[in-house]
Every structure is written in C-alpha cells, then in structure tokens.
Write a protein that holds these residues in place. Structure first.
Motif, PDB file in Angstrom:
ATOM      1  N   ARG A  21      17.426  13.470   1.118  1.00  0.00           N
ATOM      2  CA  ARG A  21      16.528  13.406  -0.058  1.00  0.00           C
ATOM      3  C   ARG A  21      15.608  12.112  -0.061  1.00  0.00           C
ATOM      4  N   ASN A  22      14.457  11.982  -0.280  1.00  0.00           N
ATOM      5  CA  ASN A  22      13.551  11.251  -0.361  1.00  0.00           C
ATOM      6  C   ASN A  22      12.873  11.197  -1.760  1.00  0.00           C
ATOM      7  N   THR A  23      13.486  10.518  -2.782  1.00  0.00           N
ATOM      8  CA  THR A  23      12.874  10.471  -4.149  1.00  0.00           C
ATOM      9  C   THR A  23      12.695   8.970  -4.355  1.00  0.00           C
ATOM     10  N   ASP A  24      13.364   8.569  -5.513  1.00  0.00           N
ATOM     11  CA  ASP A  24      13.172   6.967  -5.740  1.00  0.00           C
ATOM     12  C   ASP A  24      14.040   6.033  -4.651  1.00  0.00           C
ATOM     13  N   HIS A  25      14.731   6.681  -4.001  1.00  0.00           N
ATOM     14  CA  HIS A  25      15.337   6.000  -2.804  1.00  0.00           C
ATOM     15  C   HIS A  25      15.453   7.026  -1.590  1.00  0.00           C
ATOM     16  N   TRP A  26      15.835   6.233  -0.324  1.00  0.00           N
ATOM     17  CA  TRP A  26      16.050   7.425   0.791  1.00  0.00           C
ATOM     18  C   TRP A  26      17.710   7.747   0.684  1.00  0.00           C
ATOM     19  N   TYR A  27      18.017   8.858   0.440  1.00  0.00           N
ATOM     20  CA  TYR A  27      19.634   9.294   0.363  1.00  0.00           C
ATOM     21  C   TYR A  27      20.112   9.786   1.958  1.00  0.00           C
ATOM     22  N   TYR A  28      20.996   9.015   2.243  1.00  0.00           N
ATOM     23  CA  TYR A  28      21.695   9.254   3.507  1.00  0.00           C
ATOM     24  C   TYR A  28      23.084  10.110   3.508  1.00  0.00           C
ATOM     25  N   GLU A  29      23.369  10.787   4.423  1.00  0.00           N
ATOM     26  CA  GLU A  29      24.713  11.298   4.666  1.00  0.00           C
ATOM     27  C   GLU A  29      24.967  11.426   6.036  1.00  0.00           C
ATOM     28  N   LYS A  30      26.523  11.260   6.345  1.00  0.00           N
ATOM     29  CA  LYS A  30      27.093  11.300   7.676  1.00  0.00           C
ATOM     30  C   LYS A  30      28.232  11.951   7.530  1.00  0.00           C
ATOM     31  N   VAL A  31      28.399  13.087   8.356  1.00  0.00           N
ATOM     32  CA  VAL A  31      29.701  14.076   8.318  1.00  0.00           C
ATOM     33  C   VAL A  31      30.616  13.390   9.600  1.00  0.00           C
ATOM     34  N   LEU A  32      31.739  13.147   9.214  1.00  0.00           N
ATOM     35  CA  LEU A  32      32.650  12.474   9.872  1.00  0.00           C
ATOM     36  C   LEU A  32      33.370  13.613  10.809  1.00  0.00           C
ATOM     37  N   PRO A  33      33.989  13.373  12.038  1.00  0.00           N
ATOM     38  CA  PRO A  33      34.576  14.367  12.543  1.00  0.00           C
ATOM     39  C   PRO A  33      35.824  15.307  11.872  1.00  0.00           C
ATOM     40  N   ASN A  34      36.380  14.418  10.786  1.00  0.00           N
ATOM     41  CA  ASN A  34      37.362  15.166  10.136  1.00  0.00           C
ATOM     42  C   ASN A  34      36.936  15.948   8.769  1.00  0.00           C
ATOM     43  N   GLY A  35      35.523  16.104   8.790  1.00  0.00           N
ATOM     44  CA  GLY A  35      34.826  16.626   7.848  1.00  0.00           C
ATOM     45  C   GLY A  35      34.348  15.914   6.392  1.00  0.00           C
TER      46      GLY A  35
END
Length: 73
Positions: A21-35
């Motif tokens: 998401r790119n709104t008031d901030h840049w929002y990031y996610e990272k999925v680890l190998p274990n989910g």
C-alpha cells in the motif's frame, strides 16, 4: 547512526519486502518460509533521519541487526 527513511525504503525494496500500500506511508510485507508475515511502514519523508527509538523498533520488525541492515542496502 540511524538511517534515513529513504535508506529504509531501499533496504525493503532490495530484500524481499513487497509494497502492499502507498498512502500516508509506504506499507511493506514480507512472507517468511514458515508462512509468518512481517510488516513495516516507511515514511515518505525520505531525507529525514529515523529517530533512535523508532529505529530500534523497526529493526525488530525487520528481524535483522543494524549490521545486516547496512549490508543490505
């Protein structure tokens, strides 16, 4: 010395984090190998240095050390 928000964005872009998401901030996610899903957000104030207390919190969100962060950008 803490990085700038621009350096944090560069780290996320280069190390498997996906902008969701790119709104008031840049929002990031990272999925680890274990989910497990890690989340962080980055201010659009790219030239501003991250305050020390916030930087420590962000390192925990990234699940990395300061040394590994600097190697990753």
């Amino acid at each position: 010395m803490p990085p700038t928000f621009g350096q944090l964005k560069r780290y996320c872009d280069k190390n498997g984090w996906v902008m969701v998401r790119n709104t008031d901030h840049w929002y990031y996610e990272k999925v680890l190998p274990n989910g497990e899903v890690l989340r962080t957000r980055v201010s659009h104030a790219v030239a501003k240095e991250i305050p020390g207390h916030l930087w420590r919190k962000i390192l925990k969100q990234l699940r990395t050390t300061e040394e590994e962060f600097w190697k990753g950008i």
